[in-house]
Structure formats: structure tokens, C-alpha cells
Design a protein around this motif. Sequence first.
Motif, PDB file in Angstrom:
ATOM      1  N   GLY A 319     -66.129  -5.026  10.037  1.00  0.00           N
ATOM      2  CA  GLY A 319     -67.106  -4.051   9.585  1.00  0.00           C
ATOM      3  C   GLY A 319     -66.534  -2.926   8.756  1.00  0.00           C
ATOM      4  O   GLY A 319     -67.201  -2.395   7.867  1.00  0.00           O
ATOM      5  N   ALA A 320     -65.298  -2.522   9.044  1.00  0.00           N
ATOM      6  CA  ALA A 320     -64.672  -1.430   8.297  1.00  0.00           C
ATOM      7  C   ALA A 320     -63.841  -1.935   7.124  1.00  0.00           C
ATOM      8  O   ALA A 320     -63.192  -1.139   6.442  1.00  0.00           O
ATOM      9  N   GLY A 321     -63.854  -3.236   6.884  1.00  0.00           N
ATOM     10  CA  GLY A 321     -63.199  -3.782   5.704  1.00  0.00           C
ATOM     11  C   GLY A 321     -61.688  -3.866   5.806  1.00  0.00           C
ATOM     12  O   GLY A 321     -61.118  -4.003   6.889  1.00  0.00           O
ATOM     13  N   ILE A 322     -61.048  -3.746   4.646  1.00  0.00           N
ATOM     14  CA  ILE A 322     -59.606  -3.923   4.518  1.00  0.00           C
ATOM     15  C   ILE A 322     -58.998  -2.665   3.915  1.00  0.00           C
ATOM     16  O   ILE A 322     -59.540  -2.093   2.971  1.00  0.00           O
ATOM     17  N   VAL A 323     -57.876  -2.243   4.479  1.00  0.00           N
ATOM     18  CA  VAL A 323     -57.138  -1.085   3.977  1.00  0.00           C
ATOM     19  C   VAL A 323     -55.790  -1.580   3.483  1.00  0.00           C
ATOM     20  O   VAL A 323     -55.095  -2.328   4.195  1.00  0.00           O
ATOM     21  N   ILE A 324     -55.405  -1.197   2.278  1.00  0.00           N
ATOM     22  CA  ILE A 324     -54.133  -1.654   1.704  1.00  0.00           C
ATOM     23  C   ILE A 324     -53.222  -0.453   1.480  1.00  0.00           C
ATOM     24  O   ILE A 324     -53.674   0.645   1.174  1.00  0.00           O
ATOM     25  N   THR A 325     -51.938  -0.698   1.642  1.00  0.00           N
ATOM     26  CA  THR A 325     -50.943   0.356   1.459  1.00  0.00           C
ATOM     27  C   THR A 325     -49.616  -0.275   1.067  1.00  0.00           C
ATOM     28  O   THR A 325     -49.487  -1.501   1.013  1.00  0.00           O
ATOM     29  N   GLY A 326     -48.606   0.568   0.791  1.00  0.00           N
ATOM     30  CA  GLY A 326     -47.296   0.076   0.385  1.00  0.00           C
ATOM     31  C   GLY A 326     -47.133   0.086  -1.118  1.00  0.00           C
ATOM     32  O   GLY A 326     -48.102   0.202  -1.879  1.00  0.00           O
ATOM     33  N   GLY A 327     -45.880  -0.058  -1.556  1.00  0.00           N
ATOM     34  CA  GLY A 327     -45.593  -0.019  -2.988  1.00  0.00           C
ATOM     35  C   GLY A 327     -46.272  -1.120  -3.760  1.00  0.00           C
ATOM     36  O   GLY A 327     -46.740  -0.920  -4.896  1.00  0.00           O
ATOM     37  N   GLY A 328     -46.375  -2.332  -3.183  1.00  0.00           N
ATOM     38  CA  GLY A 328     -47.021  -3.439  -3.876  1.00  0.00           C
ATOM     39  C   GLY A 328     -48.506  -3.261  -4.054  1.00  0.00           C
ATOM     40  O   GLY A 328     -49.127  -3.912  -4.910  1.00  0.00           O
ATOM     41  N   GLY A 364     -49.749  13.259   2.609  1.00  0.00           N
ATOM     42  CA  GLY A 364     -50.788  12.464   1.988  1.00  0.00           C
ATOM     43  C   GLY A 364     -50.265  11.314   1.159  1.00  0.00           C
ATOM     44  O   GLY A 364     -51.032  10.443   0.747  1.00  0.00           O
ATOM     45  N   ASN A 365     -48.981  11.281   0.890  1.00  0.00           N
ATOM     46  CA  ASN A 365     -48.379  10.202   0.125  1.00  0.00           C
ATOM     47  C   ASN A 365     -48.258   8.966   1.015  1.00  0.00           C
ATOM     48  O   ASN A 365     -47.653   9.030   2.080  1.00  0.00           O
ATOM     49  N   PRO A 366     -48.829   7.823   0.604  1.00  0.00           N
ATOM     50  CA  PRO A 366     -48.761   6.631   1.458  1.00  0.00           C
ATOM     51  C   PRO A 366     -47.342   6.168   1.741  1.00  0.00           C
ATOM     52  O   PRO A 366     -47.104   5.466   2.723  1.00  0.00           O
ATOM     53  N   SER A 367     -46.388   6.559   0.913  1.00  0.00           N
ATOM     54  CA  SER A 367     -44.998   6.180   1.157  1.00  0.00           C
ATOM     55  C   SER A 367     -44.440   6.820   2.425  1.00  0.00           C
ATOM     56  O   SER A 367     -43.462   6.334   2.988  1.00  0.00           O
ATOM     57  N   TYR A 368     -45.055   7.923   2.864  1.00  0.00           N
ATOM     58  CA  TYR A 368     -44.583   8.615   4.056  1.00  0.00           C
ATOM     59  C   TYR A 368     -45.482   8.385   5.270  1.00  0.00           C
ATOM     60  O   TYR A 368     -45.254   8.973   6.328  1.00  0.00           O
TER      61      TYR A 368
END
Length: 450
Positions: A319-328, A364-368
Amino acid sequence: MAYTDFIAAIDLGTSRIVGMVGKKNEHGVLSIIAYEVENSGNCIRRGCVYNVEETANKIKRLVRKLENKLHEAKIEKVYVGVGGQSLRSINHTVPRVLGTEGVVTDEIISSLHAECLNFHPDMLDVLAAVSPVYYLDNKPEANPVGIPCTRIEAKYKLIVGRPSLKRHIINSIAERAQITIAGIIVSPLALSDAVLNDDERDLGCALIGFGAGVTTLTVYKGGKLLHLSVIPLGSNLITRDITSLHLPESEAERVKQTYGSAMMDQDNDQSIQVSQADGLGMREIKLSDLNNVVEARMGEILENVYARLDAIEMEGTLGAGIVITGGGAALKSLPEVIRKRTKMEVRYAATRRGIVASGDLEAGNPSYASAVGLLLNGTENCAGYVPPAYVVEPGPFMEDPIEVPPMPKSEPVKPSKPKPEKKQGGLLKNLSSKFDSMTRNLFDDSEDKS
């Protein structure tokens, strides 16, 4: 003044190592004190420590840079994130017979959890036991403490991995870098804590981490962890494929980040300028040729993700879908590609609101995000002991108070005993008596004459 209470965490990534120090207030909100990054180079491969000695050297350098920002405070211990291609979740059930007059207590729940952590699957270590589901006399119960039953059964999700995952972390950080490990935390779970809220976990959500060495899939449903697995394919393979266009690796990485797209546009005849090896100048390559390579490798990675979702029957049902993160995940058109196949909403990961104090922009940076998640899970004070200082108040010749370090303790001085007087005797005693007599006569005569 030196910090005396903080939490320190180190996130071991394939492309870089992130170190972060923060404090929690009474509401559990983090304030980031310091953060630093070290290039992990070849010492970490596919999320696992590969070169123990080189990893230890980079960790020591990273800790020194953090301590330089802590006003002379020392980092005595750290929380470490563990990942790697062998990481996955398995189901494990622990039963306990309580008898006819049994009542579930906190001690029983703690003992069931400890029994799970002590479980030893074949050739694997248990790194975490999460998302328990309890059955009391074969009936599900969300809050079992205090309820009478004759038998309790706890079903856990165990996060397991090869023994080398934990062993190499201990060898590099605790033994060679001489830094105490406060705890080893599963990095994908820490990342989930940082970016997913309770509503998303309850509705169902898949978190995909496109790392340099591996791609991690973490799935939640009904507020519980449903699945965790690691695909041994990462975005560094895309960079390596781009080098087939006769580009050096550094230039291939730059081109991927600047122009790379997960969806090739065959009608785009645009050309881009790229640097040749050994400083031979610039040349042109077609954007369609570049993204033909990018699309093929990213398509392979995504097919593995879709296969895992199909295996747990979750594709299209979250229901909440997909969340993507990371350098790729920074590749252009990646959300559209995933959305088209899964028929689910796709968004980029961001640190949850309210867990980090406003103004800490790096959070707020996804790298951290993984490092922030490690701090959230930390409970022990990681600061070394700093002796208190005495404050000298200002006087007539001093405008501001100063801090004086404490004096070292010294042994108390024992009072000396008085030495006994030596008695005179013999010839010395007679001479002294005669001298006293002559002195008295002299003064006596002077007094009579007056």
C-alpha cells in the motif's frame, strides 16, 4: 568544553565509510555533532570487510577526524553497521510450555528473544531477531505479557549472515584499531528506521537500497519485517560496463552520474563530450550508446528485485509503495521504470521528520541515512572519560574565570615525631655546670655593686 555524552556510529559501505556522532534529547530527537567520510577503496567489497588491516587504518583516521570536531573529547566506543551479500532473513519459532497455571511475563519474553539470538543455523551467525509474532495456546496475541496460558510460541524473523561478516568487523575495529564496539547493528534495518514511518510499515512498503557493491531489499507489511535479502549486484557494475566504451573508470563514473538513465531513448541522437585515457584530450560518444549499457545492467539488477517480490507474493500489493535510496538510485528515469513494472508508487528515501533536529542539513542527505539509523539504535554513551575541571572565579587581576585541570592525587604527609633530646654527661656535663656558676657569680657581683 569537551563533549562527555554522545553516540558514535560507523557505517561500512562499499564505496565509502561514514562516521557520525550525535546526541539524543529527552524526546529521542538527534542532534548531529560531527560527521566524516573516508573512501573505502578496495578494503570493503560487496558490503563486507575484505582487507582487515586497511579497514582498520581508515577507521582510525576517520575517528581522529571526528575527534578533532569534538573539542578534545575522545571516542571510546562505536556502533557499527553490518551488511554484505550473505545477509538475509529466515523464519524461526521458539516454543515454551508454561503449565496449567502459567502467566506470560517480561522475563519469559526476554528469554525467548535470547534463545533466538543463541540459535546457530548451519554456517551462519544470527545478527538480529526482530518482528516477533506470539501465539498463546495457538491463538495470536499482540501483547502477551500478563495473559495466562499453558503454552506460548514466538515466531521471529532472524537476520543471518556468514560468520566472517562479524569476525572481520571485530578484527579490524576492536583488535587492530583498538576501538571498543558498543554494538553491531544490521544496516538495512537501521536504514529502515531512519526513512520509513509506522504507517508505511503497516500498509506495506519495500525499501530498495541501490549500493555500489550490492542491492538490498527490505519489505514490511502489517508493521512487521516480512523479508530481507541482498542481491550481489551493485551500481559499480554499471560503471565497469561503461568502461567498455573505451573510457577510464573515473570518467565512466562521472558520465554515469551526469548522464546515466535507466531508460534508453533510441530517438535521442545527442552526443556528449568525454575525456580519454592518459590525457589524450576529448572525444564524443552518443548518449544512446551510453544509456544502452546503463539500461541493460540496471535491468538485470531490477529483475532480481522483482523476482524476490514475486517469491513473497508482494509485487503490486504494498500500500505504501516502493522507496529507493543509495547512489545507484540517482539514475535518471529509475522511478518511472520501477513504477511501470510493479504498478506501485515509487519515491526517493528521505530521513523521517522529527528524528533529527532542524538545521542538521547533512541528515537529509540519503548518503548519511544509514548512519543516522545507527545513531537512533544506539543506547550507550560512547564518550571516553573526561576528568572534571576546577573553575577559578575572576579576581581583581583576572576578568574571566578559567578552568584548571585537577591536580594529581598525592599521598598524605605523615607528621614527624619529635626527636628526643640527647642527655649530656661526663666531662661535657661538668664544664657546662662550671660555666653556668661563673655566669651567675658575675651577674650577682654586678647587682651588689649597684
